[in-house]
Each structure stands twice: as structure tokens, then as C-alpha cells.
Scaffold this active site. Structure first.
Site, PDB file in Angstrom:
ATOM      1  N   TYR A   1       0.576  -1.224  -0.035  1.00  0.00           N
ATOM      2  CA  TYR A   1      -0.071  -0.046  -0.076  1.00  0.00           C
ATOM      3  C   TYR A   1       0.824   1.294   0.070  1.00  0.00           C
ATOM      4  O   TYR A   1       1.692   1.726   0.898  1.00  0.00           O
ATOM      5  CB  TYR A   1      -0.960   0.245   1.185  1.00  0.00           C
ATOM      6  CG  TYR A   1      -1.996  -1.159   1.044  1.00  0.00           C
ATOM      7  CD1 TYR A   1      -2.033  -1.749   0.129  1.00  0.00           C
ATOM      8  CD2 TYR A   1      -2.871  -1.402   2.230  1.00  0.00           C
ATOM      9  CE1 TYR A   1      -3.273  -3.001  -0.059  1.00  0.00           C
ATOM     10  CE2 TYR A   1      -3.685  -2.485   2.322  1.00  0.00           C
ATOM     11  CZ  TYR A   1      -3.884  -2.958   1.043  1.00  0.00           C
ATOM     12  OH  TYR A   1      -4.867  -3.987   1.100  1.00  0.00           O
TER      13      TYR A   1
ATOM     14  N   PRO B   1     -15.912  -3.214   0.931  1.00  0.00           N
ATOM     15  CA  PRO B   1     -17.405  -3.355   0.990  1.00  0.00           C
ATOM     16  C   PRO B   1     -18.484  -2.516   0.452  1.00  0.00           C
ATOM     17  O   PRO B   1     -19.558  -2.790   0.356  1.00  0.00           O
ATOM     18  CB  PRO B   1     -17.424  -2.939   2.587  1.00  0.00           C
ATOM     19  CG  PRO B   1     -16.293  -2.281   3.041  1.00  0.00           C
ATOM     20  CD  PRO B   1     -15.177  -2.608   1.940  1.00  0.00           C
TER      21      PRO B   1
ATOM     22  N   ALA C   1     -17.535  -1.510  -2.426  1.00  0.00           N
ATOM     23  CA  ALA C   1     -17.142  -1.680  -3.632  1.00  0.00           C
ATOM     24  C   ALA C   1     -16.330  -0.543  -4.281  1.00  0.00           C
ATOM     25  O   ALA C   1     -16.245   0.138  -5.571  1.00  0.00           O
ATOM     26  CB  ALA C   1     -18.513  -1.768  -5.082  1.00  0.00           C
ATOM     27  N   GLY C   2     -15.376  -0.085  -3.329  1.00  0.00           N
ATOM     28  CA  GLY C   2     -14.252   1.063  -3.731  1.00  0.00           C
ATOM     29  C   GLY C   2     -15.104   2.273  -4.132  1.00  0.00           C
ATOM     30  O   GLY C   2     -14.603   3.231  -4.674  1.00  0.00           O
ATOM     31  N   GLY C   3     -16.330   2.566  -3.731  1.00  0.00           N
ATOM     32  CA  GLY C   3     -17.122   3.830  -3.949  1.00  0.00           C
ATOM     33  C   GLY C   3     -18.069   3.478  -5.334  1.00  0.00           C
ATOM     34  O   GLY C   3     -18.997   4.483  -5.230  1.00  0.00           O
TER      35      GLY C   3
ATOM     36  N   PHE D   1     -21.723   4.329  -4.689  1.00  0.00           N
ATOM     37  CA  PHE D   1     -22.099   5.623  -4.602  1.00  0.00           C
ATOM     38  C   PHE D   1     -22.138   6.294  -5.792  1.00  0.00           C
ATOM     39  O   PHE D   1     -22.457   7.565  -5.766  1.00  0.00           O
ATOM     40  CB  PHE D   1     -21.458   6.450  -3.418  1.00  0.00           C
ATOM     41  CG  PHE D   1     -21.700   5.840  -2.129  1.00  0.00           C
ATOM     42  CD1 PHE D   1     -22.691   6.199  -1.459  1.00  0.00           C
ATOM     43  CD2 PHE D   1     -20.752   4.715  -1.521  1.00  0.00           C
ATOM     44  CE1 PHE D   1     -22.988   5.422   0.004  1.00  0.00           C
ATOM     45  CE2 PHE D   1     -20.862   4.220  -0.491  1.00  0.00           C
ATOM     46  CZ  PHE D   1     -21.963   4.759   0.375  1.00  0.00           C
TER      47      PHE D   1
HETATM   48  N1  LIG Z   1      -6.794  -8.138   0.137  1.00  0.00           N
HETATM   49  C1  LIG Z   1      -6.960  -7.304  -0.922  1.00  0.00           C
HETATM   50  O1  LIG Z   1      -6.837  -7.994  -2.139  1.00  0.00           O
HETATM   51  C2  LIG Z   1      -7.521  -5.974  -0.699  1.00  0.00           C
HETATM   52  C3  LIG Z   1      -7.894  -5.165  -1.972  1.00  0.00           C
HETATM   53  C4  LIG Z   1      -8.296  -3.816  -2.092  1.00  0.00           C
HETATM   54  C5  LIG Z   1      -8.675  -3.515  -0.600  1.00  0.00           C
HETATM   55  N2  LIG Z   1      -8.300  -4.222   0.616  1.00  0.00           N
HETATM   56  C6  LIG Z   1      -8.247  -3.364   1.921  1.00  0.00           C
HETATM   57  O2  LIG Z   1      -9.872  -3.316   2.199  1.00  0.00           O
HETATM   58  C7  LIG Z   1      -9.781  -2.038   2.424  1.00  0.00           C
HETATM   59  C8  LIG Z   1     -10.905  -1.437   1.778  1.00  0.00           C
HETATM   60  O3  LIG Z   1     -11.078  -1.112   0.692  1.00  0.00           O
HETATM   61  P1  LIG Z   1     -11.601  -0.148  -0.241  1.00  0.00           P
HETATM   62  O4  LIG Z   1     -10.906   1.182   0.193  1.00  0.00           O
HETATM   63  O5  LIG Z   1     -11.641  -0.433  -1.610  1.00  0.00           O
HETATM   64  O6  LIG Z   1     -13.077  -0.263   0.379  1.00  0.00           O
HETATM   65  P2  LIG Z   1     -14.369   0.787   0.198  1.00  0.00           P
HETATM   66  O7  LIG Z   1     -14.799   1.360   1.471  1.00  0.00           O
HETATM   67  O8  LIG Z   1     -15.284   0.042  -0.633  1.00  0.00           O
HETATM   68  O9  LIG Z   1     -14.046   1.964  -0.765  1.00  0.00           O
HETATM   69  C9  LIG Z   1     -13.347   3.040  -0.192  1.00  0.00           C
HETATM   70  C10 LIG Z   1     -13.609   4.246  -1.271  1.00  0.00           C
HETATM   71  O10 LIG Z   1     -15.148   4.321  -1.555  1.00  0.00           O
HETATM   72  C11 LIG Z   1     -15.420   5.963  -1.429  1.00  0.00           C
HETATM   73  N3  LIG Z   1     -16.640   5.995  -0.637  1.00  0.00           N
HETATM   74  C12 LIG Z   1     -16.795   5.394   0.618  1.00  0.00           C
HETATM   75  N4  LIG Z   1     -18.109   5.826   1.035  1.00  0.00           N
HETATM   76  C13 LIG Z   1     -18.534   6.903   0.114  1.00  0.00           C
HETATM   77  C14 LIG Z   1     -19.464   7.570  -0.022  1.00  0.00           C
HETATM   78  N5  LIG Z   1     -20.539   7.667   0.955  1.00  0.00           N
HETATM   79  N6  LIG Z   1     -19.674   8.481  -1.173  1.00  0.00           N
HETATM   80  C15 LIG Z   1     -18.792   8.193  -2.204  1.00  0.00           C
HETATM   81  N7  LIG Z   1     -17.662   7.655  -2.131  1.00  0.00           N
HETATM   82  C16 LIG Z   1     -17.353   6.745  -0.983  1.00  0.00           C
HETATM   83  C17 LIG Z   1     -14.176   6.302  -0.596  1.00  0.00           C
HETATM   84  O11 LIG Z   1     -14.046   7.775  -0.526  1.00  0.00           O
HETATM   85  P3  LIG Z   1     -13.521   8.654   0.531  1.00  0.00           P
HETATM   86  O12 LIG Z   1     -12.088   8.300   1.112  1.00  0.00           O
HETATM   87  O13 LIG Z   1     -13.383   9.855  -0.075  1.00  0.00           O
HETATM   88  O14 LIG Z   1     -14.563   8.400   1.594  1.00  0.00           O
HETATM   89  C18 LIG Z   1     -13.044   5.487  -1.027  1.00  0.00           C
HETATM   90  O15 LIG Z   1     -12.451   6.004  -2.123  1.00  0.00           O
HETATM   91  C19 LIG Z   1      -8.416  -1.231   2.188  1.00  0.00           C
HETATM   92  O16 LIG Z   1      -8.137  -0.027   2.650  1.00  0.00           O
HETATM   93  C20 LIG Z   1      -7.541  -2.315   2.299  1.00  0.00           C
HETATM   94  O17 LIG Z   1      -7.112  -2.424   3.654  1.00  0.00           O
HETATM   95  C21 LIG Z   1      -7.769  -5.539   0.415  1.00  0.00           C
END
Ligand SMILES: NC(=O)c1ccc[n+]([C@@H]2O[C@H](COP(=O)([O-])OP(=O)(O)OC[C@H]3O[C@@H](n4cnc5c(N)ncnc54)[C@H](OP(=O)(O)O)[C@@H]3O)[C@@H](O)[C@H]2O)c1
Length: 308
Positions: A61, A218, A220-222, A225
Site C-alpha cells: 500500500y 465493502p 465496492a471501492g465507492g 455511490f
Molecule cells: N486483500 C486485498 O486484495 C484488498 C484489496 C483492496 C482493498 N483491501 C483492503 O480493504 C480496505 C477497504 O478497501 P476499499 O478502500 O476499496 O473499500 P471501500 O470502503 O469499498 O471503498 C473506499 C472508497 O469508497 C469511497 N466512498 C466511501 N463511502 C463513500 C460515499 N458515501 N460516497 C462516495 N464515495 C465513498 C471512498 O472515498 P472517501 O475516502 O472520499 O470517503 C474510497 O475512495 C483497504 O483499505 C484495504 O485495507 C484489500
């Protein structure tokens, strides 16, 4: 936030995990300045204040910067280390490492697992990683070699527990068959736009083995939304989520957490926002008891087809 045992381990995780992948707001190391570091600290402070006790990292990361920032955060918050679970991962290697012709690939060799662990410990500034995951399945995985690497790391006090990420049921079974200790976690992608783990045996297998599923992305990476774009399911899923959100008086994000938490396999969602308000808001999902009908309304919208 409630805590629960994590797999067959002594680790007690809050039901929501805070994911540190996005804390600097960029993976371009040259762009990570003091402002971005302050924003990362603000996100971490919000997570701690909201009660999260489990923080998810990986060596890749922001090319190690997420672990380095977290290490600085720990140094500035005396006593915090003892109160939290730190997960990090290894096994993905960048193109060009160790030389120009090397492709982007996965590496579960004992030497790479052990050296990656040392580097993560140094960046995080800690003695022991609570939960160490193999990030993505290495096609060349030799389970006995992984077992030997895990033994050495645990005997040296560098790792307490091990798990995997993005493993299929058969890959999990193969590795588990050669280990003397239980894998405690498989970190997988599961959310309304990725239903396959509910249907392909991944979650059934984890439940049967008492391995905790954690769900990355969870929301779907945003994408959940965003605008419908070229995914025809998105509008229907958003409408189903919003209807449940209104019924329970919470946000769409909180309903997404509640939807994952309801599954009997004990999924722990990993919240990825870097905005303090959203990090706090997600916690409201823990108190929502979705009805079976409400859960299925979201599932059916996500499937896009009726059940037989
Ligand atoms: N094991 C693996 O292969 C793997 C792969 C990917 C991720 N991960 C882990 O999983 C964690 C979560 O993954 P993720 O960051 O993809 O999770 P996520 O919570 O699905 O996506 C986060 C993204 O969604 C946006 N978002 C959240 N709420 C929102 C809203 N109400 N409106 C608009 N945009 C919104 C966030 O923007 P803002 O920041 O602006 O709120 C951010 O860009 C990572 O930090 C990492 O630790 C693991």
C-alpha cells in the site's frame, strides 16, 4: 463497537475493521506531503475514536508508505499498540524487482515471506504482527515451504497468527492441510456487486473451517455511490439499499455494513474511506438488524434475476 473472536485465535476484533490502503490519498510516493500525512492521521484518529480496534495493511500500500505513516501514528499515541490488532500482508512483488526483466507477480517463497515481514515490522515500528496474510494466491505456492516460513516467524515472535487473502476454498484447504496451526482469516472481495463468494462455496468453506471472512471494498471501492454508468444493476441496488436505509434511519453506507454483517459466516467488513465522517457513519451499521426480507431485497437487486 462489539468485539468477536477472529477465527480460531485469541484475537478479538471489532466487527468493523479500518482499512489503511487509501490513508495518504495517493499511491504516488512523491505526492505524499505533510498535508496528506495530516489527513491520514485525521482518518486514523477518527477510526480510533469511533472504536475500531483492528487496522488492515499490506506491504504494497503506497509502496510501504501506509505502514510507515501508521508507525508514526503509533509512536504519537502511547499505549495504542497494545489495544489494537494490526494485520498486514505480503506476497505481491512489483515489476522490476529484483531486476528490470522481472514481471509483476506473486511470491510465497520462504525467503520473500520472511524478508517482507522484517520490512513491515520496521516500517510499522512494532515487534509483532498480530495477523499476517498472504495477499493473493501464488500459482507456484509450495505449502510446505510456506508452513516452514510461518513456523520460523511465529517461533521468533514476529507474527502471532496467519491467514490468507483472495484464496479459493481449494487453495485454502491445500495450505491448511500442511500447517500445524489454523488459518484464522481469508480476506476476500464480497459486496452487492460481487456476489460470487455467496454462491461458489468460498463462504461455506470458511464457515465450515471456522476461518473468519473479512471483506475488502465493502462499498465496492465507492462504486456503490456512483452513477449507474454501464452497470445496469447499480441503479436497482442503490434503490434497494436506500429503501432499507430509510426504513432503519441510517445511511446507505451503514446499510452496506449491516448487509455484510448479517451473513452467518461472520463477515467483518473493512471500511476504506479516508473521510472521518464516513468512518464514523459506517459504525451505525452494526446496530441495524436487517430482516431476512430486507437482506433478500438487496440480494435480488444485486443478482438482477429472480430466484427460481
Ligand atoms: N486483500 C486485498 O486484495 C484488498 C484489496 C483492496 C482493498 N483491501 C483492503 O480493504 C480496505 C477497504 O478497501 P476499499 O478502500 O476499496 O473499500 P471501500 O470502503 O469499498 O471503498 C473506499 C472508497 O469508497 C469511497 N466512498 C466511501 N463511502 C463513500 C460515499 N458515501 N460516497 C462516495 N464515495 C465513498 C471512498 O472515498 P472517501 O475516502 O472520499 O470517503 C474510497 O475512495 C483497504 O483499505 C484495504 O485495507 C484489500
Amino acid at each position: 463497537m462489539r468485539t468477536i473472536p477472529l477465527g480460531q485465535s485469541d484475537l478479538r476484533s471489532t466487527r468493523l475493521i479500518y482499512g489503511c490502503m487509501r490513508i495518504p490519498g495517493t499511491w504516488n510516493v512523491a505526492e505524499i506531503d505533510e498535508t496528506r500525512r495530516r489527513e491520514a492521521f485525521a482518518a486514523l484518529e477518527a477510526a480510533v475514536e469511533a472504536g475500531y480496534n483492528h487496522f488492515d495493511h499490506a506491504d504494497i500500500y503506497a509502496h510501504g508508505e501506509c505502514e510507515t505513516i501508521f508507525g508514526a501514528f503509533l509512536r504519537g499515541n502511547a499505549g495504542l499498540r497494545e489495544e489494537i490488532i494490526i494485520t498486514t500482508k505480503c506476497g505481491i512483488r512489483w515489476a522490476g524487482d529484483p531486476d528490470a526483466g522481472a514481471p509483476h507477480r506473486y511470491d510465497f517463497s520462504a525467503a520473500w515471506i520472511r524478508s517482507s515481514c522484517e520490512r513491515s515490522l520496521a516500517r510499522l515500528g512494532i515487534e509483532t504482527i498480530d495477523l499476517y496474510l498472504l495477499h493473493r494466491p501464488d500459482v507456484l505456492m509450495e505449502p510446505d515451504e510456506v508452513a516452514a516460513a510461518f513456523d520460523r516467524l511465529q517461533a521468533a515472535g514476529k507474527v502471532r497468527h496467519f491467514g490468507v487473502s483472495n484464496f479459493t476454498a481449494s487453495q485454502t484447504g491445500l495450505l491448511q492441510s500442511r500447517l500445524d496451526r489454523p488459518l484464522v482469516c481469508n480476506q476476500i472481495e464480497v459486496h452487492p456487486l460481487r456476489l460470487s463468494p455467496f454462491e461458489d462455496g468460498t463462504l461455506d468453506d470458511l464457515y465450515q473451517r471456522r476461518i473468519t471472512p473479512t471483506s475488502w471494498s465493502p462499498v465496492a471501492g465507492g462504486r456503490l455511490f456512483g452513477t449507474a454508468g454501464d452497470d445496469p444493476r447499480l441503479g436497482a441496488v442503490a434503490a434497494a439499499l436506500d429503501a432499507e436505509a430509510e426504513r432503519h434511519g441510517v445511511s446507505r453506507g451503514a446499510i452496506l455494513m449491516a448487509w455484510l454483517l448479517k451473513h452467518p459466516s461472520g463477515i467483518l467488513p473493512i471500511v476504506g474511506s479516508r473521510q472521518p465522517e464516513r468512518i464514523r457513519d459506517a459504525v451505525a451499521g452494526e446496530a441495524v438488524e436487517l430482516s431476512r426480507e430486507g437482506w433478500y431485497r438487496i440480494y435480488l437487486a444485486a443478482r438482477g434475476t429472480a430466484l427460481p
